[in-house]
Write a protein that holds these residues in place. Structure first.
Motif, PDB file in Angstrom:
ATOM      1  N   PHE A 153      12.057  50.404  30.343  1.00 53.22           N
ATOM      2  CA  PHE A 153      11.780  51.440  31.338  1.00 53.22           C
ATOM      3  C   PHE A 153      12.099  50.928  32.747  1.00 53.22           C
ATOM      4  CE2 PHE A 153       9.545  53.145  27.772  1.00 53.22           C
ATOM      5  CZ  PHE A 153       9.466  54.506  27.973  1.00 53.22           C
ATOM      6  N   ALA A 154      11.695  49.707  33.040  1.00 56.79           N
ATOM      7  CA  ALA A 154      11.949  49.141  34.368  1.00 56.79           C
ATOM      8  C   ALA A 154      13.445  49.067  34.652  1.00 56.79           C
ATOM      9  CB  ALA A 154      11.326  47.753  34.472  1.00 56.79           C
ATOM     10  N   LYS A 155      14.218  48.614  33.669  1.00 54.02           N
ATOM     11  CA  LYS A 155      15.675  48.525  33.839  1.00 54.02           C
ATOM     12  C   LYS A 155      16.289  49.913  34.053  1.00 54.02           C
ATOM     13  CE  LYS A 155      16.546  44.293  31.177  1.00 54.02           C
ATOM     14  NZ  LYS A 155      17.173  43.733  29.950  1.00 54.02           N
ATOM     15  N   GLU A 156      15.787  50.880  33.330  1.00 52.53           N
ATOM     16  CA  GLU A 156      16.306  52.243  33.460  1.00 52.53           C
ATOM     17  C   GLU A 156      15.998  52.810  34.846  1.00 52.53           C
ATOM     18  OE1 GLU A 156      15.588  56.620  31.437  1.00 52.53           O
ATOM     19  OE2 GLU A 156      15.372  54.821  30.183  1.00 52.53           O
ATOM     20  N   PHE A 157      14.811  52.538  35.351  1.00 48.69           N
ATOM     21  CA  PHE A 157      14.460  53.006  36.695  1.00 48.69           C
ATOM     22  C   PHE A 157      15.411  52.401  37.727  1.00 48.69           C
ATOM     23  CE2 PHE A 157       9.756  53.504  35.295  1.00 48.69           C
ATOM     24  CZ  PHE A 157      10.027  54.768  34.787  1.00 48.69           C
ATOM     25  N   GLN A 158      15.715  51.130  37.580  1.00 53.99           N
ATOM     26  CA  GLN A 158      16.634  50.484  38.518  1.00 53.99           C
ATOM     27  C   GLN A 158      18.027  51.102  38.420  1.00 53.99           C
ATOM     28  OE1 GLN A 158      16.543  46.166  39.157  1.00 53.99           O
ATOM     29  NE2 GLN A 158      18.751  46.136  38.843  1.00 53.99           N
ATOM     30  N   GLN A 159      18.478  51.350  37.220  1.00 47.51           N
ATOM     31  CA  GLN A 159      19.796  51.947  37.020  1.00 47.51           C
ATOM     32  C   GLN A 159      19.893  53.326  37.660  1.00 47.51           C
ATOM     33  OE1 GLN A 159      20.152  51.842  32.755  1.00 47.51           O
ATOM     34  NE2 GLN A 159      20.615  49.638  32.695  1.00 47.51           N
ATOM     35  N   LYS A 160      18.772  54.027  37.723  1.00 48.28           N
ATOM     36  CA  LYS A 160      18.758  55.374  38.293  1.00 48.28           C
ATOM     37  C   LYS A 160      18.589  55.365  39.810  1.00 48.28           C
ATOM     38  CE  LYS A 160      17.189  57.763  34.147  1.00 48.28           C
ATOM     39  NZ  LYS A 160      16.116  58.564  33.494  1.00 48.28           N
ATOM     40  N   GLY A 161      18.458  54.162  40.399  1.00 48.58           N
ATOM     41  CA  GLY A 161      18.433  54.069  41.854  1.00 48.58           C
ATOM     42  C   GLY A 161      17.136  53.608  42.472  1.00 48.58           C
ATOM     43  N   ALA A 162      16.111  53.375  41.663  1.00 54.43           N
ATOM     44  CA  ALA A 162      14.839  52.913  42.215  1.00 54.43           C
ATOM     45  C   ALA A 162      14.988  51.508  42.783  1.00 54.43           C
ATOM     46  CB  ALA A 162      13.749  52.926  41.149  1.00 54.43           C
ATOM     47  N   THR A 163      14.269  51.248  43.853  1.00 58.11           N
ATOM     48  CA  THR A 163      14.249  49.906  44.456  1.00 58.11           C
ATOM     49  C   THR A 163      12.876  49.253  44.299  1.00 58.11           C
ATOM     50  OG1 THR A 163      13.656  50.863  46.606  1.00 58.11           O
ATOM     51  CG2 THR A 163      16.005  50.481  46.170  1.00 58.11           C
ATOM     52  N   HIS A 164      11.858  50.068  44.022  1.00 53.86           N
ATOM     53  CA  HIS A 164      10.482  49.594  43.921  1.00 53.86           C
ATOM     54  C   HIS A 164       9.888  50.028  42.578  1.00 53.86           C
ATOM     55  CE1 HIS A 164      11.146  49.150  48.183  1.00 53.86           C
ATOM     56  NE2 HIS A 164       9.944  48.652  48.381  1.00 53.86           N
ATOM     57  N   LEU A 165       8.883  49.268  42.125  1.00 55.36           N
ATOM     58  CA  LEU A 165       8.201  49.585  40.871  1.00 55.36           C
ATOM     59  C   LEU A 165       6.706  49.325  41.027  1.00 55.36           C
ATOM     60  CD1 LEU A 165       8.434  50.295  37.797  1.00 55.36           C
ATOM     61  CD2 LEU A 165       8.618  47.830  37.378  1.00 55.36           C
ATOM     62  N   HIS A 166       5.914  50.287  40.563  1.00 60.39           N
ATOM     63  CA  HIS A 166       4.463  50.170  40.592  1.00 60.39           C
ATOM     64  C   HIS A 166       3.977  49.873  39.174  1.00 60.39           C
ATOM     65  CE1 HIS A 166       0.326  51.073  41.862  1.00 60.39           C
ATOM     66  NE2 HIS A 166       0.198  51.804  40.767  1.00 60.39           N
ATOM     67  N   LEU A 167       3.396  48.696  38.988  1.00 57.46           N
ATOM     68  CA  LEU A 167       2.913  48.266  37.676  1.00 57.46           C
ATOM     69  C   LEU A 167       1.394  48.202  37.669  1.00 57.46           C
ATOM     70  CD1 LEU A 167       5.107  45.201  36.535  1.00 57.46           C
ATOM     71  CD2 LEU A 167       4.964  47.426  35.428  1.00 57.46           C
ATOM     72  N   VAL A 168       0.799  48.717  36.604  1.00 48.26           N
ATOM     73  CA  VAL A 168      -0.647  48.632  36.450  1.00 48.26           C
ATOM     74  C   VAL A 168      -0.978  48.091  35.064  1.00 48.26           C
ATOM     75  CG1 VAL A 168      -2.849  49.867  36.446  1.00 48.26           C
ATOM     76  CG2 VAL A 168      -1.035  50.573  38.013  1.00 48.26           C
TER      77      VAL A 168
END
Length: 240
Positions: A35-50
């Motif tokens: 999921f994290a890799k996919e978010f980056q591929q779609k243009g995200a620069t930040h990730l919120h992990l809980v």
């Protein structure tokens, strides 16, 4: 305004809870790194992990998963859940996490929180989770007698730079956000990250227009109500 897609970790899986209720969970996948890799591929620069297990038991549970995400992506990663000691903070930062979120411990041990904010500065954020205007802790299982607004002001006085503010009643419901509340919080002069209930591009546009620093998007992109790409584009355009 920054868009932070969210990954909530529970028993090694990617889940979303309804209003923070561990008994009302929806599982979206078994491999958070994908999921994290996919978010980056779609243009995200930040990730919120809980780390939801960590938040509940008070210790780091998904540390190996977090390390993999940091190692295998270029995302700015912020992590919350179960971080209770300075050793925890040091471990998480050493693993490459960019920002550590203090939650329960900040409310229950103000002296510790102030010391960590003074020592680590912008690498520390504080999560303020509010239920009916009152601060909730311990994975949202316990509601305190502290008003959330007062606590945010207190954090500003302590030198806190970033607050992740979650409206529990909205979280995971898709019912939208309270823009007026975030507008009030933004007047504190801090970087406020809106969390809980972001359900439409209108929500994102309104948050950006009241100069909110960031918005966490979770269930809406998992359920397909929104696409991450549209969220990123809307936030960028509304922030101009």
């Amino acid at each position: 305004m920054i868009i932070l897609p969210a990954i909530d970790l529970l028993d090694g899986k990617v889940v979303r809870l309804y209003q923070g209720d561990y008994q009302q969970q929806q599982v979206f996948g078994d491999d958070p790194v994908v999921f994290a890799k996919e978010f980056q591929q779609k243009g995200a620069t930040h990730l919120h992990l809980v780390d939801l297990n960590g938040a509940k038991v008070g210790t780091k549970v998904h540390f190996d998963v977090v390390r993999r995400i940091v190692a295998e992506t270029d995302l700015f990663v912020e992590l919350g859940g179960g971080i209770r000691t300075e050793a925890d903070i040091e471990d998480v930062l050493a693993a490459g996490v960019n920002r550590v979120i203090l939650g329960t411990i900040a409310q229950k041990n103000p002296t510790f929180a102030k010391e960590m904010l003074a020592k680590y500065g912008e690498k520390i954020a504080v999560g303020v989770d509010a239920r009916d205007g009152m601060v909730a802790v311990a994975g949202w299982l316990e509601t305190t007698e502290t008003r959330a607004d007062d606590f945010c002001q207190q954090l500003a006085d302590w030198g806190c730079k970033t607050i992740i503010y979650t409206d529990i009643a909205k979280d995971g419901t898709g019912k939208g956000i309270d823009v007026a509340m975030y507008q009030r919080l933004n007047q504190l002069g801090l970087d406020i990250v809106a969390s809980g209930g972001v359900a439409s591009l209108t929500d994102i546009r309104q948050l950006a227009q009241v100069e909110t620093y960031g918005a966490i998007v979770g269930k809406a992109i998992y359920s397909g109500t929104l696409t991450l790409e549209d969220c990123l584009t809307t936030a960028k355009e509304a922030s101009r």
